[in-house]
Design a protein around this motif. Structure first.
Motif, PDB file in Angstrom:
ATOM      1  N   THR A  52       0.839  -1.342   0.021  1.00  0.00           N
ATOM      2  CA  THR A  52       0.036  -0.023  -0.052  1.00  0.00           C
ATOM      3  C   THR A  52       0.655   1.194  -0.082  1.00  0.00           C
ATOM      4  O   THR A  52       0.083   2.320  -0.303  1.00  0.00           O
ATOM      5  CB  THR A  52      -0.986   0.195   1.144  1.00  0.00           C
ATOM      6  OG1 THR A  52      -0.033   0.021   2.255  1.00  0.00           O
ATOM      7  CG2 THR A  52      -1.925  -1.290   1.261  1.00  0.00           C
ATOM      8  N   ASP A  53       2.192   1.206   0.335  1.00  0.00           N
ATOM      9  CA  ASP A  53       2.851   2.332   0.456  1.00  0.00           C
ATOM     10  C   ASP A  53       4.336   2.350  -0.371  1.00  0.00           C
ATOM     11  O   ASP A  53       4.690   1.314  -0.522  1.00  0.00           O
ATOM     12  CB  ASP A  53       3.183   2.804   1.842  1.00  0.00           C
ATOM     13  CG  ASP A  53       2.041   3.088   2.776  1.00  0.00           C
ATOM     14  OD1 ASP A  53       1.161   3.804   2.442  1.00  0.00           O
ATOM     15  OD2 ASP A  53       1.763   2.615   3.976  1.00  0.00           O
ATOM     16  N   ARG A  54       4.678   3.352  -0.738  1.00  0.00           N
ATOM     17  CA  ARG A  54       6.001   3.449  -1.293  1.00  0.00           C
ATOM     18  C   ARG A  54       6.967   4.583  -0.457  1.00  0.00           C
ATOM     19  O   ARG A  54       6.336   5.832  -0.104  1.00  0.00           O
ATOM     20  CB  ARG A  54       6.283   3.797  -2.685  1.00  0.00           C
ATOM     21  CG  ARG A  54       7.619   3.868  -3.272  1.00  0.00           C
ATOM     22  CD  ARG A  54       7.308   3.985  -4.824  1.00  0.00           C
ATOM     23  NE  ARG A  54       8.551   4.439  -5.302  1.00  0.00           N
ATOM     24  CZ  ARG A  54       8.893   5.541  -5.996  1.00  0.00           C
ATOM     25  NH1 ARG A  54       8.091   6.365  -6.001  1.00  0.00           N
ATOM     26  NH2 ARG A  54      10.133   5.607  -6.507  1.00  0.00           N
ATOM     27  N   ALA A  55       8.251   4.096   0.016  1.00  0.00           N
ATOM     28  CA  ALA A  55       9.134   5.252   0.744  1.00  0.00           C
ATOM     29  C   ALA A  55      10.339   5.163  -0.012  1.00  0.00           C
ATOM     30  O   ALA A  55      10.730   4.431  -0.540  1.00  0.00           O
ATOM     31  CB  ALA A  55       9.125   4.817   2.068  1.00  0.00           C
ATOM     32  N   VAL A  56      10.614   6.552  -0.002  1.00  0.00           N
ATOM     33  CA  VAL A  56      11.971   6.841  -0.884  1.00  0.00           C
ATOM     34  C   VAL A  56      12.991   7.510   0.329  1.00  0.00           C
ATOM     35  O   VAL A  56      12.627   8.243   1.032  1.00  0.00           O
ATOM     36  CB  VAL A  56      11.829   7.928  -1.870  1.00  0.00           C
ATOM     37  CG1 VAL A  56      13.201   8.284  -2.645  1.00  0.00           C
ATOM     38  CG2 VAL A  56      11.170   7.210  -2.953  1.00  0.00           C
ATOM     39  N   THR A  57      14.042   6.842   0.489  1.00  0.00           N
ATOM     40  CA  THR A  57      14.837   7.450   1.577  1.00  0.00           C
ATOM     41  C   THR A  57      16.044   8.248   0.829  1.00  0.00           C
ATOM     42  O   THR A  57      17.079   7.120   0.174  1.00  0.00           O
ATOM     43  CB  THR A  57      15.490   6.260   2.385  1.00  0.00           C
ATOM     44  OG1 THR A  57      14.383   5.808   3.004  1.00  0.00           O
ATOM     45  CG2 THR A  57      16.372   6.830   3.389  1.00  0.00           C
ATOM     46  N   ASP A  58      16.226   9.334   0.987  1.00  0.00           N
ATOM     47  CA  ASP A  58      17.563   9.941   0.559  1.00  0.00           C
ATOM     48  C   ASP A  58      18.857  10.122   1.747  1.00  0.00           C
ATOM     49  O   ASP A  58      18.323  10.508   2.515  1.00  0.00           O
ATOM     50  CB  ASP A  58      17.300  11.393  -0.035  1.00  0.00           C
ATOM     51  CG  ASP A  58      16.232  11.257  -1.310  1.00  0.00           C
ATOM     52  OD1 ASP A  58      16.012  10.589  -1.868  1.00  0.00           O
ATOM     53  OD2 ASP A  58      15.368  12.403  -1.031  1.00  0.00           O
ATOM     54  N   SER A  59      19.863   9.580   1.392  1.00  0.00           N
ATOM     55  CA  SER A  59      21.030   9.908   2.168  1.00  0.00           C
ATOM     56  C   SER A  59      21.939  11.011   1.839  1.00  0.00           C
ATOM     57  O   SER A  59      22.086  11.362   0.719  1.00  0.00           O
ATOM     58  CB  SER A  59      21.713   8.515   1.882  1.00  0.00           C
ATOM     59  OG  SER A  59      21.015   7.577   2.432  1.00  0.00           O
ATOM     60  N   TYR A  60      22.324  11.444   2.967  1.00  0.00           N
ATOM     61  CA  TYR A  60      22.990  12.803   2.714  1.00  0.00           C
ATOM     62  C   TYR A  60      24.319  12.521   3.614  1.00  0.00           C
ATOM     63  O   TYR A  60      24.309  11.832   4.710  1.00  0.00           O
ATOM     64  CB  TYR A  60      22.259  14.166   3.242  1.00  0.00           C
ATOM     65  CG  TYR A  60      21.373  14.339   2.109  1.00  0.00           C
ATOM     66  CD1 TYR A  60      21.558  15.558   1.092  1.00  0.00           C
ATOM     67  CD2 TYR A  60      20.175  13.952   2.262  1.00  0.00           C
ATOM     68  CE1 TYR A  60      20.649  15.733   0.313  1.00  0.00           C
ATOM     69  CE2 TYR A  60      19.020  14.472   1.357  1.00  0.00           C
ATOM     70  CZ  TYR A  60      19.415  15.133   0.413  1.00  0.00           C
ATOM     71  OH  TYR A  60      18.166  15.486  -0.321  1.00  0.00           O
ATOM     72  N   ARG A  61      25.334  13.323   3.629  1.00  0.00           N
ATOM     73  CA  ARG A  61      26.617  13.266   4.403  1.00  0.00           C
ATOM     74  C   ARG A  61      26.996  14.671   4.848  1.00  0.00           C
ATOM     75  O   ARG A  61      27.108  15.717   3.751  1.00  0.00           O
ATOM     76  CB  ARG A  61      27.871  12.666   3.727  1.00  0.00           C
ATOM     77  CG  ARG A  61      29.069  12.420   4.530  1.00  0.00           C
ATOM     78  CD  ARG A  61      28.918  11.331   5.587  1.00  0.00           C
ATOM     79  NE  ARG A  61      30.042  10.953   6.022  1.00  0.00           N
ATOM     80  CZ  ARG A  61      30.435   9.857   6.725  1.00  0.00           C
ATOM     81  NH1 ARG A  61      29.479   9.156   7.096  1.00  0.00           N
ATOM     82  NH2 ARG A  61      31.581   9.724   7.470  1.00  0.00           N
ATOM     83  N   LEU A  62      27.019  15.242   6.047  1.00  0.00           N
ATOM     84  CA  LEU A  62      27.353  16.615   6.527  1.00  0.00           C
ATOM     85  C   LEU A  62      28.808  16.605   6.591  1.00  0.00           C
ATOM     86  O   LEU A  62      29.523  15.610   7.486  1.00  0.00           O
ATOM     87  CB  LEU A  62      26.560  16.743   7.812  1.00  0.00           C
ATOM     88  CG  LEU A  62      27.006  18.277   8.405  1.00  0.00           C
ATOM     89  CD1 LEU A  62      25.929  18.769   8.862  1.00  0.00           C
ATOM     90  CD2 LEU A  62      27.968  17.855   9.437  1.00  0.00           C
ATOM     91  N   THR A 106      33.778  17.554  11.691  1.00  0.00           N
ATOM     92  CA  THR A 106      32.909  16.362  12.053  1.00  0.00           C
ATOM     93  C   THR A 106      32.233  15.978  10.783  1.00  0.00           C
ATOM     94  O   THR A 106      31.853  16.877   9.777  1.00  0.00           O
ATOM     95  CB  THR A 106      31.663  17.002  13.053  1.00  0.00           C
ATOM     96  OG1 THR A 106      32.227  17.429  14.343  1.00  0.00           O
ATOM     97  CG2 THR A 106      30.461  15.927  13.278  1.00  0.00           C
ATOM     98  N   GLU A 107      31.776  14.625  10.731  1.00  0.00           N
ATOM     99  CA  GLU A 107      31.015  14.116   9.723  1.00  0.00           C
ATOM    100  C   GLU A 107      29.824  13.429  10.031  1.00  0.00           C
ATOM    101  O   GLU A 107      30.037  12.718  11.315  1.00  0.00           O
ATOM    102  CB  GLU A 107      31.871  13.224   8.764  1.00  0.00           C
ATOM    103  CG  GLU A 107      33.184  13.819   8.165  1.00  0.00           C
ATOM    104  CD  GLU A 107      33.981  12.803   7.342  1.00  0.00           C
ATOM    105  OE1 GLU A 107      33.407  11.546   6.792  1.00  0.00           O
ATOM    106  OE2 GLU A 107      35.144  12.927   7.037  1.00  0.00           O
ATOM    107  N   ALA A 108      28.772  13.521   9.556  1.00  0.00           N
ATOM    108  CA  ALA A 108      27.645  12.733  10.135  1.00  0.00           C
ATOM    109  C   ALA A 108      26.556  12.278   8.689  1.00  0.00           C
ATOM    110  O   ALA A 108      26.663  13.066   7.794  1.00  0.00           O
ATOM    111  CB  ALA A 108      26.697  13.753  10.802  1.00  0.00           C
ATOM    112  N   ASP A 109      26.129  11.298   9.059  1.00  0.00           N
ATOM    113  CA  ASP A 109      25.027  10.714   8.014  1.00  0.00           C
ATOM    114  C   ASP A 109      23.713  11.292   8.288  1.00  0.00           C
ATOM    115  O   ASP A 109      23.191  11.276   9.486  1.00  0.00           O
ATOM    116  CB  ASP A 109      25.025   9.084   7.976  1.00  0.00           C
ATOM    117  CG  ASP A 109      26.417   8.419   7.508  1.00  0.00           C
ATOM    118  OD1 ASP A 109      26.907   9.161   6.653  1.00  0.00           O
ATOM    119  OD2 ASP A 109      26.792   7.386   8.013  1.00  0.00           O
TER     120      ASP A 109
END
Length: 118
Positions: A52-62, A106-109
């Motif tokens: 019933t659902d669709r999810a899109v996950t976008d990943s970023y790095r700071l 610092t790096e962060a996901d």
């Protein structure tokens, strides 16, 4: 210039839940402005579907510019509002702090989850 995004750390307030314990209160968050510009880079996108659902996950790095570090108390689940983009991302894990003499930073996901009903 790679360090061009102004950001704000957004942390939930705390409130008593229905059963007496403490729970996150995103209606009353604490905002912690980051005093220097950072770099937020896209990493990848993933799509996940159910019947019933669709999810899109976008990943970023700071990345913070040396010698700056994000505050020590930033944890997984805190949010980062990228003020220059108008979006809010979620910290995915604890930020990594490089404490070297030459390039401390610092790096962060971060993730952005978008859900779509079929």
């Amino acid at each position: 210039m790679i360090f061009s995004e102004q950001v704000t750390i957004v942390r939930p307030g705390r409130k008593r839940g229905d059963y007496g314990g403490w729970e996150d209160d995103w209606d009353n968050p604490t905002e912690i402005p980051v005093e220097y510009p950072v770099s937020v880079q896209p990493q990848a996108s993933q799509s996940e579907e159910t019947t019933t659902d669709r999810a899109v996950t976008d990943s970023y790095r700071l990345f913070t510019p040396p010698p700056h570090q994000l505050p020590e108390d930033v944890v997984s689940g805190d949010r980062l509002r990228v003020d220059s983009w108008g979006i809010t991302l979620i910290f995915d894990g604890t930020p990594l702090r490089w404490r070297t003499q030459i390039l401390p930073h610092t790096e962060a996901d971060l993730v952005l989850v978008r859900g779509v009903r079929k």
